[in-house]
Design an enzyme around this catalytic site. Structure first.
Site, PDB file in Angstrom:
ATOM      1  N   GLY A  31       0.778  -1.232   0.000  1.00 26.66           N
ATOM      2  CA  GLY A  31       0.000   0.000   0.000  1.00 26.66           C
ATOM      3  C   GLY A  31       0.807   1.279   0.000  1.00 26.66           C
ATOM      4  O   GLY A  31       0.245   2.361   0.150  1.00 26.66           O
ATOM      5  N   GLU A  50       4.695  -6.121   1.395  1.00 26.45           N
ATOM      6  CA  GLU A  50       4.170  -6.545   0.094  1.00 26.45           C
ATOM      7  C   GLU A  50       3.910  -5.375  -0.840  1.00 26.45           C
ATOM      8  O   GLU A  50       2.763  -5.106  -1.205  1.00 26.45           O
ATOM      9  CB  GLU A  50       2.852  -7.304   0.319  1.00 26.45           C
ATOM     10  CG  GLU A  50       2.952  -8.432   1.304  1.00 26.45           C
ATOM     11  CD  GLU A  50       1.595  -9.045   1.631  1.00 26.45           C
ATOM     12  OE1 GLU A  50       0.636  -8.309   1.918  1.00 26.45           O
ATOM     13  OE2 GLU A  50       1.505 -10.267   1.579  1.00 26.45           O
ATOM     14  N   PRO A  51       4.940  -4.663  -1.241  1.00 25.74           N
ATOM     15  CA  PRO A  51       4.698  -3.542  -2.161  1.00 25.74           C
ATOM     16  C   PRO A  51       4.378  -4.046  -3.565  1.00 25.74           C
ATOM     17  O   PRO A  51       5.029  -4.950  -4.064  1.00 25.74           O
ATOM     18  CB  PRO A  51       6.040  -2.794  -2.154  1.00 25.74           C
ATOM     19  CG  PRO A  51       7.051  -3.849  -1.847  1.00 25.74           C
ATOM     20  CD  PRO A  51       6.366  -4.843  -0.942  1.00 25.74           C
ATOM     21  N   GLY A  52       3.356  -3.485  -4.175  1.00 28.48           N
ATOM     22  CA  GLY A  52       3.066  -3.789  -5.575  1.00 28.48           C
ATOM     23  C   GLY A  52       3.281  -2.522  -6.380  1.00 28.48           C
ATOM     24  O   GLY A  52       4.260  -2.354  -7.106  1.00 28.48           O
ATOM     25  N   ARG A  53       2.368  -1.586  -6.152  1.00 32.84           N
ATOM     26  CA  ARG A  53       2.422  -0.285  -6.829  1.00 32.84           C
ATOM     27  C   ARG A  53       3.792   0.394  -6.689  1.00 32.84           C
ATOM     28  O   ARG A  53       4.313   0.954  -7.655  1.00 32.84           O
ATOM     29  CB  ARG A  53       1.361   0.620  -6.189  1.00 32.84           C
ATOM     30  CG  ARG A  53       1.198   1.992  -6.783  1.00 32.84           C
ATOM     31  CD  ARG A  53       0.371   2.869  -5.833  1.00 32.84           C
ATOM     32  NE  ARG A  53      -0.719   2.132  -5.245  1.00 32.84           N
ATOM     33  CZ  ARG A  53      -1.946   2.076  -5.757  1.00 32.84           C
ATOM     34  NH1 ARG A  53      -2.248   2.761  -6.825  1.00 32.84           N
ATOM     35  NH2 ARG A  53      -2.890   1.355  -5.171  1.00 32.84           N
ATOM     36  N   TYR A 108     -11.419   5.181  -9.147  1.00 32.66           N
ATOM     37  CA  TYR A 108     -10.978   5.760  -7.869  1.00 32.66           C
ATOM     38  C   TYR A 108     -10.844   7.273  -7.917  1.00 32.66           C
ATOM     39  O   TYR A 108     -10.279   7.848  -7.004  1.00 32.66           O
ATOM     40  CB  TYR A 108      -9.588   5.231  -7.476  1.00 32.66           C
ATOM     41  CG  TYR A 108      -9.398   3.752  -7.495  1.00 32.66           C
ATOM     42  CD1 TYR A 108     -10.161   2.910  -6.690  1.00 32.66           C
ATOM     43  CD2 TYR A 108      -8.401   3.189  -8.286  1.00 32.66           C
ATOM     44  CE1 TYR A 108      -9.934   1.547  -6.698  1.00 32.66           C
ATOM     45  CE2 TYR A 108      -8.169   1.825  -8.287  1.00 32.66           C
ATOM     46  CZ  TYR A 108      -8.945   1.016  -7.488  1.00 32.66           C
ATOM     47  OH  TYR A 108      -8.711  -0.335  -7.488  1.00 32.66           O
ATOM     48  N   CYS A 120     -17.584   4.379 -25.192  1.00 30.04           N
ATOM     49  CA  CYS A 120     -18.942   4.924 -25.193  1.00 30.04           C
ATOM     50  C   CYS A 120     -19.400   5.116 -23.765  1.00 30.04           C
ATOM     51  O   CYS A 120     -20.258   4.372 -23.265  1.00 30.04           O
ATOM     52  CB  CYS A 120     -19.872   3.987 -25.927  1.00 30.04           C
ATOM     53  SG  CYS A 120     -19.318   3.767 -27.607  1.00 30.04           S
ATOM     54  N   GLU A 121     -18.820   6.123 -23.104  1.00 32.97           N
ATOM     55  CA  GLU A 121     -19.060   6.299 -21.682  1.00 32.97           C
ATOM     56  C   GLU A 121     -18.472   7.666 -21.349  1.00 32.97           C
ATOM     57  O   GLU A 121     -17.298   7.907 -21.616  1.00 32.97           O
ATOM     58  CB  GLU A 121     -18.299   5.162 -20.959  1.00 32.97           C
ATOM     59  CG  GLU A 121     -18.162   5.285 -19.477  1.00 32.97           C
ATOM     60  CD  GLU A 121     -19.461   5.025 -18.752  1.00 32.97           C
ATOM     61  OE1 GLU A 121     -20.151   4.052 -19.097  1.00 32.97           O
ATOM     62  OE2 GLU A 121     -19.795   5.829 -17.860  1.00 32.97           O
ATOM     63  N   TYR A 174      -1.769  -1.636 -11.775  1.00 33.66           N
ATOM     64  CA  TYR A 174      -3.238  -1.622 -11.838  1.00 33.66           C
ATOM     65  C   TYR A 174      -3.784  -0.963 -13.104  1.00 33.66           C
ATOM     66  O   TYR A 174      -4.895  -0.443 -13.095  1.00 33.66           O
ATOM     67  CB  TYR A 174      -3.819  -0.959 -10.570  1.00 33.66           C
ATOM     68  CG  TYR A 174      -3.311  -1.605  -9.308  1.00 33.66           C
ATOM     69  CD1 TYR A 174      -3.705  -2.903  -8.980  1.00 33.66           C
ATOM     70  CD2 TYR A 174      -2.396  -0.961  -8.485  1.00 33.66           C
ATOM     71  CE1 TYR A 174      -3.212  -3.526  -7.845  1.00 33.66           C
ATOM     72  CE2 TYR A 174      -1.892  -1.583  -7.353  1.00 33.66           C
ATOM     73  CZ  TYR A 174      -2.305  -2.860  -7.039  1.00 33.66           C
ATOM     74  OH  TYR A 174      -1.806  -3.469  -5.923  1.00 33.66           O
TER      75      TYR A 174
HETATM   76  C1  LIG Z   1      -3.140  -5.121  -3.010  1.00 33.43           C
HETATM   77  C2  LIG Z   1      -2.351  -5.720  -1.933  1.00 33.43           C
HETATM   78  C3  LIG Z   1      -0.998  -5.406  -1.799  1.00 33.43           C
HETATM   79  C4  LIG Z   1      -0.293  -4.422  -2.689  1.00 33.43           C
HETATM   80  O1  LIG Z   1      -0.804  -3.140  -2.604  1.00 33.43           O
HETATM   81  P1  LIG Z   1      -0.004  -1.943  -3.308  1.00 33.43           P
HETATM   82  O2  LIG Z   1      -0.877  -0.759  -3.073  1.00 33.43           O
HETATM   83  O3  LIG Z   1       0.102  -2.283  -4.747  1.00 33.43           O
HETATM   84  O4  LIG Z   1       1.323  -1.864  -2.649  1.00 33.43           O
HETATM   85  C5  LIG Z   1      -0.284  -6.040  -0.802  1.00 33.43           C
HETATM   86  N1  LIG Z   1      -0.867  -6.940   0.021  1.00 33.43           N
HETATM   87  C6  LIG Z   1      -2.170  -7.268  -0.087  1.00 33.43           C
HETATM   88  C7  LIG Z   1      -2.727  -8.261   0.827  1.00 33.43           C
HETATM   89  C8  LIG Z   1      -2.947  -6.663  -1.059  1.00 33.43           C
HETATM   90  O5  LIG Z   1      -4.238  -6.996  -1.155  1.00 33.43           O
END
Ligand SMILES: *Cc1c(COP(=O)(O)O)cnc(C)c1O
Length: 463
Positions: A278, A320-323, A364, A391-392, A421
């Protein structure tokens, strides 16, 4: 950061409409390094280049719209996270942000672990050779078939999200004659969004098991009592696009409290805590994300302090970084198709993609920035809304931004920070063909996810 409803220098309006936009940058040709991936720059002709390749060449070879992913930046960010957390912690990349086999190989090479949350993500991870013990399996409603595959593959951990799942995973594990390593996802009563967090007694959402009313403690009791499970820790994920560490502080404190309660009741000290992902990134120059080493230090300080207070051994931390890893590494390249100046309002710039390749603005109310990238321009800034071809009327890519007033059909514009995302949430709305992801590195560009074709659409439509 000041936001003004009346920035200087617009073309089509004496009075600009209300909106969440900042004054235009002093020079629209300058690419703010905060929002662009690390190898992005302008060449001598003024065109944007990434990994040493100019966008005109990329557009010619791969078409538009397309996502261009800066591979060396991606790898550098993986290393920065791994180095920041060090050998006594684990970094799991959240695959839902963007996953492909190439990405899995990069993660593997750079020493990261991987979160998956569906059978499809698990298949991609395993197919690309991620060792199963480095995979964590998430989700609030994993099917029994998915659980079977995860257990059979030997994933390193399954994050349990409900009472039903505790039993399901235990059964599957027993049937396979294994003890599955698991964590329990708890909701700590913290909701974090960007610049604020809200601490509540009870969370009204679908994920996790609540701490507040003793549910989490009951889940721990059950998990500890089942032979098929090896409970290794507690998991908490509090939100997304977070800049304020205070939410993590509350979350870590509550998770450590639970560990202390578990020790007092069961005489076991669980060895791990996962604080989720997050962490925020810069979508516009107004955003100020923290560096991984600052985040690592803040989290480890909080956990160490709380554990000392509770007289617990400090558990191994995972994040758990994704973004924060993939988001900043890619931009979406579009060609401008039509331009509609609305007197007194703004100019609508239509591109050849839209909500099918970036749903975040519609979903969002996300903010993005945009730049003219096929050339530079000395024209005045004009207030624009970048919209798609769907079309929106909510099909908006960039709500409020400034582009040069001499913008013309055929110009290439790019939206930075679309690595997370966007492709992973892309749709076929209006039978749009989902764009390719092209990895660019040191003068070479290669497709890692190809563009969909009309044949792909017809192949699924079996008549
Ligand atoms: C979505 C999610 C993440 C990653 O969130 P980011 O905003 O991309 O860092 C990590 N852990 C869990 C459990 C998630 O659902």
């Amino acid at each position: 950061m000041s936001r003004s409803a009346h920035p200087a220098g617009p073309r089509h309006a004496d009075v600009l409409p209300e909106g969440h936009y900042s004054a235009p940058a002093a020079d629209l040709n300058v690419l703010d390094e905060k929002v662009w991936s690390r190898t992005v720059t302008r060449d001598a002709d003024g065109a944007l280049t990434v990994g040493g390749i100019a966008v005109a060449r990329l557009a010619e070879e791969f078409g538009t719209p397309a996502y261009f992913l800066d591979e060396s930046d991606f790898r550098a960010r993986c290393r920065a996270w791994a180095d920041a957390f060090g050998p006594d912690a684990d970094v799991f990349y959240a695959g839902k942000a963007f996953l492909s086999r190439a990405v899995v190989r990069w993660l593997k090479e750079e020493g990261l672990n991987l979160d998956v949350c569906s059978g499809g993500e698990l298949t991609t991870a395993l197919d690309a050779g991620m060792p199963a013990e480095r995979i964590a399996f998430h989700g609030n409603n994993k099917t029994v078939a998915e659980i079977e595959r995860a257990v059979e593959a030997g994933v390193g951990r399954i994050v349990l999200d409900s009472f039903q799942e505790i039993v399901r995973v235990a059964h599957v594990a027993q049937r396979h004659g294994v003890r599955q390593r698991v964590q329990i996802r708890v909701t700590v009563g913290v909701e974090a969004h960007t610049h604020e967090f809200i601490a509540t007694a009870h969370e009204d959402q679908k994920f996790g098991i609540a701490l507040a009313d003793g549910q989490a403690a009951e889940a721990v009791r059950r998990a500890l009592s089942l032979d098929g499970l090896e409970l290794i820790g507690v998991h908490s994920h509090i939100g997304s696009q977070i800049f304020d560490m205070a939410g993590f502080e509350v979350s870590a404190r509550r998770v450590v409290q639970l560990l202390a309660e578990i020790r007092d009741e069961h005489g076991v000290e669980l060895p791990e805590i996962d604080l989720g992902g997050g962490l925020g990134i810069a979508y516009t120059p107004d955003d100020d994300p923290r560096e991984p080493h600052e985040i690592a230090k803040a989290l480890s300080d909080i956990v160490t302090r709380e554990c000392e207070a509770a007289k617990l051994r400090t558990p191994r931390i995972s994040v758990e970084p994704g973004r924060a890893i993939v988001g900043p590494t890619a931009f979406t390249l579009y060609e401008v198709g039509t331009i509609k100046p609305l007197e007194g309002l703004r100019t609508y710039v239509s591109v050849d993609g839209g909500m099918s390749d970036n749903i975040r603005t519609a979903l969002y109310d996300a903010e993005y920035s945009v730049a003219l990238v096929s050339r530079t321009s000395d024209a005045e800034p004009m207030l624009v809304r970048v919209v798609g071809k769907h079309c929106e009327s909510g099909d908006i890519v960039v709500k409020d931004a400034f582009l040069p007033a001499d913008l013309a059909p055929g110009d290439l514009i790019a939206v930075p920070a679309t690595g997370a995302y966007c492709r992973s949430m892309a749709s076929n709305y209006n039978h749009a063909l989902r764009p390719p992801v092209v990895a660019v590195r040191e003068g070479e560009a290669r497709v890692i996810v190809r563009r969909e074709t009309e044949e792909d659409l017809l192949r699924l439509d079996v008549g």
